[in-house]
Design a protein around this motif. Structure first.
Motif, PDB file in Angstrom:
ATOM      1  N   THR A 121       1.408  13.369  -7.435  1.00 55.62           N
ATOM      2  CA  THR A 121       2.403  14.429  -7.310  1.00 55.62           C
ATOM      3  C   THR A 121       2.727  14.707  -5.847  1.00 55.62           C
ATOM      4  O   THR A 121       3.897  14.810  -5.456  1.00 55.62           O
ATOM      5  N   ALA A 122       1.708  14.819  -5.025  1.00 61.83           N
ATOM      6  CA  ALA A 122       1.914  15.096  -3.601  1.00 61.83           C
ATOM      7  C   ALA A 122       2.721  13.990  -2.935  1.00 61.83           C
ATOM      8  O   ALA A 122       3.647  14.255  -2.160  1.00 61.83           O
ATOM      9  N   TRP A 123       2.384  12.750  -3.228  1.00 62.56           N
ATOM     10  CA  TRP A 123       3.129  11.625  -2.656  1.00 62.56           C
ATOM     11  C   TRP A 123       4.593  11.659  -3.083  1.00 62.56           C
ATOM     12  O   TRP A 123       5.507  11.475  -2.270  1.00 62.56           O
ATOM     13  N   CYS A 124       4.835  11.887  -4.353  1.00 67.25           N
ATOM     14  CA  CYS A 124       6.213  11.912  -4.861  1.00 67.25           C
ATOM     15  C   CYS A 124       7.037  13.013  -4.204  1.00 67.25           C
ATOM     16  O   CYS A 124       8.189  12.803  -3.805  1.00 67.25           O
ATOM     17  N   VAL A 125       6.434  14.190  -4.074  1.00 68.10           N
ATOM     18  CA  VAL A 125       7.138  15.319  -3.475  1.00 68.10           C
ATOM     19  C   VAL A 125       7.510  15.026  -2.031  1.00 68.10           C
ATOM     20  O   VAL A 125       8.639  15.267  -1.588  1.00 68.10           O
ATOM     21  N   LEU A 126       6.585  14.474  -1.268  1.00 67.83           N
ATOM     22  CA  LEU A 126       6.846  14.211   0.141  1.00 67.83           C
ATOM     23  C   LEU A 126       7.856  13.081   0.327  1.00 67.83           C
ATOM     24  O   LEU A 126       8.688  13.131   1.240  1.00 67.83           O
ATOM     25  N   LEU A 127       7.821  12.086  -0.537  1.00 70.13           N
ATOM     26  CA  LEU A 127       8.801  11.006  -0.445  1.00 70.13           C
ATOM     27  C   LEU A 127      10.203  11.512  -0.785  1.00 70.13           C
ATOM     28  O   LEU A 127      11.190  11.121  -0.153  1.00 70.13           O
ATOM     29  N   LEU A 128      10.297  12.383  -1.787  1.00 71.31           N
ATOM     30  CA  LEU A 128      11.589  12.976  -2.117  1.00 71.31           C
ATOM     31  C   LEU A 128      12.122  13.817  -0.951  1.00 71.31           C
ATOM     32  O   LEU A 128      13.322  13.827  -0.671  1.00 71.31           O
ATOM     33  N   ALA A 129      11.214  14.519  -0.287  1.00 70.75           N
ATOM     34  CA  ALA A 129      11.631  15.362   0.827  1.00 70.75           C
ATOM     35  C   ALA A 129      12.229  14.546   1.970  1.00 70.75           C
ATOM     36  O   ALA A 129      13.040  15.070   2.752  1.00 70.75           O
ATOM     37  N   LEU A 130      11.881  13.275   2.076  1.00 70.25           N
ATOM     38  CA  LEU A 130      12.419  12.419   3.132  1.00 70.25           C
ATOM     39  C   LEU A 130      13.888  12.085   2.915  1.00 70.25           C
ATOM     40  O   LEU A 130      14.630  11.866   3.876  1.00 70.25           O
ATOM     41  N   ILE A 131      14.325  12.040   1.645  1.00 73.85           N
ATOM     42  CA  ILE A 131      15.694  11.594   1.370  1.00 73.85           C
ATOM     43  C   ILE A 131      16.576  12.674   0.732  1.00 73.85           C
ATOM     44  O   ILE A 131      17.787  12.488   0.642  1.00 73.85           O
ATOM     45  N   CYS A 132      15.979  13.778   0.324  1.00 73.78           N
ATOM     46  CA  CYS A 132      16.760  14.890  -0.236  1.00 73.78           C
ATOM     47  C   CYS A 132      16.714  16.040   0.778  1.00 73.78           C
ATOM     48  O   CYS A 132      15.697  16.740   0.875  1.00 73.78           O
ATOM     49  N   PRO A 133      17.767  16.238   1.539  1.00 76.60           N
ATOM     50  CA  PRO A 133      17.721  17.149   2.690  1.00 76.60           C
ATOM     51  C   PRO A 133      17.414  18.599   2.364  1.00 76.60           C
ATOM     52  O   PRO A 133      16.881  19.318   3.202  1.00 76.60           O
ATOM     53  N   ASN A 134      17.724  19.047   1.161  1.00 76.39           N
ATOM     54  CA  ASN A 134      17.520  20.454   0.813  1.00 76.39           C
ATOM     55  C   ASN A 134      16.387  20.678  -0.180  1.00 76.39           C
ATOM     56  O   ASN A 134      16.188  21.796  -0.659  1.00 76.39           O
ATOM     57  N   GLU A 193       0.839  -1.197   0.000  1.00 78.57           N
ATOM     58  CA  GLU A 193       0.000   0.000   0.000  1.00 78.57           C
ATOM     59  C   GLU A 193       0.877   1.252   0.000  1.00 78.57           C
ATOM     60  O   GLU A 193       2.034   1.222   0.451  1.00 78.57           O
ATOM     61  N   GLU A 194       0.313   2.343  -0.470  1.00 79.22           N
ATOM     62  CA  GLU A 194       1.060   3.603  -0.520  1.00 79.22           C
ATOM     63  C   GLU A 194       1.548   4.032   0.854  1.00 79.22           C
ATOM     64  O   GLU A 194       2.637   4.599   0.989  1.00 79.22           O
ATOM     65  N   LYS A 195       0.759   3.768   1.896  1.00 82.71           N
ATOM     66  CA  LYS A 195       1.140   4.227   3.224  1.00 82.71           C
ATOM     67  C   LYS A 195       2.434   3.580   3.737  1.00 82.71           C
ATOM     68  O   LYS A 195       3.033   4.067   4.689  1.00 82.71           O
ATOM     69  N   GLU A 196       2.863   2.495   3.068  1.00 80.72           N
ATOM     70  CA  GLU A 196       4.113   1.838   3.446  1.00 80.72           C
ATOM     71  C   GLU A 196       5.336   2.467   2.762  1.00 80.72           C
ATOM     72  O   GLU A 196       6.479   2.143   3.095  1.00 80.72           O
ATOM     73  N   ASN A 254      -3.723  21.761  -1.398  1.00 82.73           N
ATOM     74  CA  ASN A 254      -4.745  21.077  -0.592  1.00 82.73           C
ATOM     75  C   ASN A 254      -4.448  19.583  -0.495  1.00 82.73           C
ATOM     76  O   ASN A 254      -4.587  18.975   0.570  1.00 82.73           O
ATOM     77  N   GLU A 255      -4.020  18.991  -1.605  1.00 83.17           N
ATOM     78  CA  GLU A 255      -3.705  17.572  -1.602  1.00 83.17           C
ATOM     79  C   GLU A 255      -2.444  17.295  -0.789  1.00 83.17           C
ATOM     80  O   GLU A 255      -2.342  16.280  -0.099  1.00 83.17           O
ATOM     81  N   LEU A 256      -1.495  18.198  -0.856  1.00 82.58           N
ATOM     82  CA  LEU A 256      -0.264  18.040  -0.093  1.00 82.58           C
ATOM     83  C   LEU A 256      -0.573  17.992   1.402  1.00 82.58           C
ATOM     84  O   LEU A 256      -0.049  17.135   2.138  1.00 82.58           O
ATOM     85  N   ARG A 257      -1.432  18.858   1.860  1.00 84.18           N
ATOM     86  CA  ARG A 257      -1.804  18.864   3.280  1.00 84.18           C
ATOM     87  C   ARG A 257      -2.520  17.575   3.656  1.00 84.18           C
ATOM     88  O   ARG A 257      -2.308  17.020   4.745  1.00 84.18           O
ATOM     89  N   ARG A 258      -3.376  17.095   2.764  1.00 82.49           N
ATOM     90  CA  ARG A 258      -4.116  15.870   3.063  1.00 82.49           C
ATOM     91  C   ARG A 258      -3.176  14.677   3.190  1.00 82.49           C
ATOM     92  O   ARG A 258      -3.312  13.851   4.113  1.00 82.49           O
ATOM     93  N   VAL A 259      -2.212  14.576   2.277  1.00 76.10           N
ATOM     94  CA  VAL A 259      -1.297  13.437   2.305  1.00 76.10           C
ATOM     95  C   VAL A 259      -0.379  13.504   3.523  1.00 76.10           C
ATOM     96  O   VAL A 259      -0.096  12.472   4.150  1.00 76.10           O
ATOM     97  N   ILE A 260       0.069  14.688   3.907  1.00 75.81           N
ATOM     98  CA  ILE A 260       0.914  14.820   5.097  1.00 75.81           C
ATOM     99  C   ILE A 260       0.193  14.295   6.337  1.00 75.81           C
ATOM    100  O   ILE A 260       0.806  13.686   7.225  1.00 75.81           O
TER     101      ILE A 260
END
Length: 295
Positions: free
Chosen positions: A246-259, A212-215, A275-281
């Protein structure tokens, strides 16, 4: 005169009213917006002058006279930025004639190609060959932009070729749909990459051991070390059609790309994306990382 924008015959641009060829020794910026008629006149009357010896910025948004090298004469040591609207066959002519070699333009740092809608006699299946040819022009350039067209290239081959040009800092592939895993691979291959422009991915292909995506946050943190210290911004198009992905990809990248701190969709897509970014967070997968991702 330091800059000039010209719409008309290139042949006439370098002749005065009496028909004599002229030189523009102080011209630094030139933008041409018309098809040239050099080839129509035939090689026997092509000028031997060096009309633009100190050009720094050259933009050819109509197909230029690739059968002749007049525009490029004498400015190899000064040219810093080049924009060409052309196809594979025209680029090949420049390379075959020796106008551009791997060492011919030492100051050329920005090279952008605009799509003409076709690739000459070569079919789109040879796009990767086209990409290799474009990269051979100023191999040390930091800013690169490449056309794609409606069909998508062989992404693994494309990334493999791009990885051979480690000086790339800004990469624009505005018509290419890059998956999350493609983007990660690009960041790993191009250590200096700071800005990427592409289309948003259709979806996230889940790895074999992820159900699942949440993993995904746990998977990404477990399988990828921090990377892309210089990677900061991802410019995306078509985000509204795949806003959740898009929101999922951005947040996953933020976990491993420090800047990595900036994802820029088109203006009309921004509100929906935020709005979607906030929901996924706030979703189950990112709850443990929410404070860090809200920075």
């Amino acid at each position: 005169m330091t800059g000039h924008s010209y719409h008309g015959s290139t042949f006439d641009l370098i002749r005065d009213a009496g028909g004599d060829y002229v030189c523009y020794p102080r011209l630094r910026v030139l933008k041409l917006e018309h098809y040239s008629d050099f080839e129509r006149y035939g090689s026997s009357v092509l000028p031997s002058v060096v009309p633009f010896p100190t050009l720094r910025i050259l933009s050819l948004t109509g197909r230029c006279p690739f059968g002749d090298d007049t525009i490029f004469r004498g400015n190899a040591a000064t040219l810093e930025s080049l924009v060409l609207k052309t196809n594979h066959d025209d680029i090949a002519k420049l390379v075959e004639r020796g106008v551009f070699t791997s060492t011919s333009h030492p100051r050329l740092q920005c090279v952008k190609f605009l799509h003409t809608g076709y690739y000459g006699s070569r079919q789109y299946a040879l796009y990767v060959e086209y990409l290799s040819l474009m990269l051979s022009i100023a191999p040390n350039a930091a800013v690169r932009s490449f056309p794609c067209g409606k069909s998508q290239p062989d992404i693994p081959s494309m990334i493999s070729i791009l990885g051979g040009y480690p000086n790339i800092q800004v990469l624009s592939l505005p018509e290419v749909y890059l998956s999350l895993w493609n983007v990660i691979l690009l960041i790993k291959s191009l250590l200096l990459l700071s800005d990427l422009h592409s289309r948003t991915p259709y979806h996230i292909n889940l790895p074999d051991n992820v159900k699942e995506e949440k993993e995904l946050p746990v998977y990404v943190l477990s399988n990828y070390k921090p990377m892309g210290e210089r990677f900061r911004c991802w410019y995306i198009t078509k985000a509204s059609a795949y806003v959740s992905t898009t929101a999922w990809c951005v947040l996953l990248l933020a976990l491993i790309c420090p800047n990595f701190d900036c994802c820029v969709p088109l203006k009309e897509e921004f509100s929906k994306y935020m709005n979607e970014l906030r929901r996924v967070i706030d979703s189950d997968g990112f709850k443990d990382h929410a404070p860090r991702l809200r920075r």
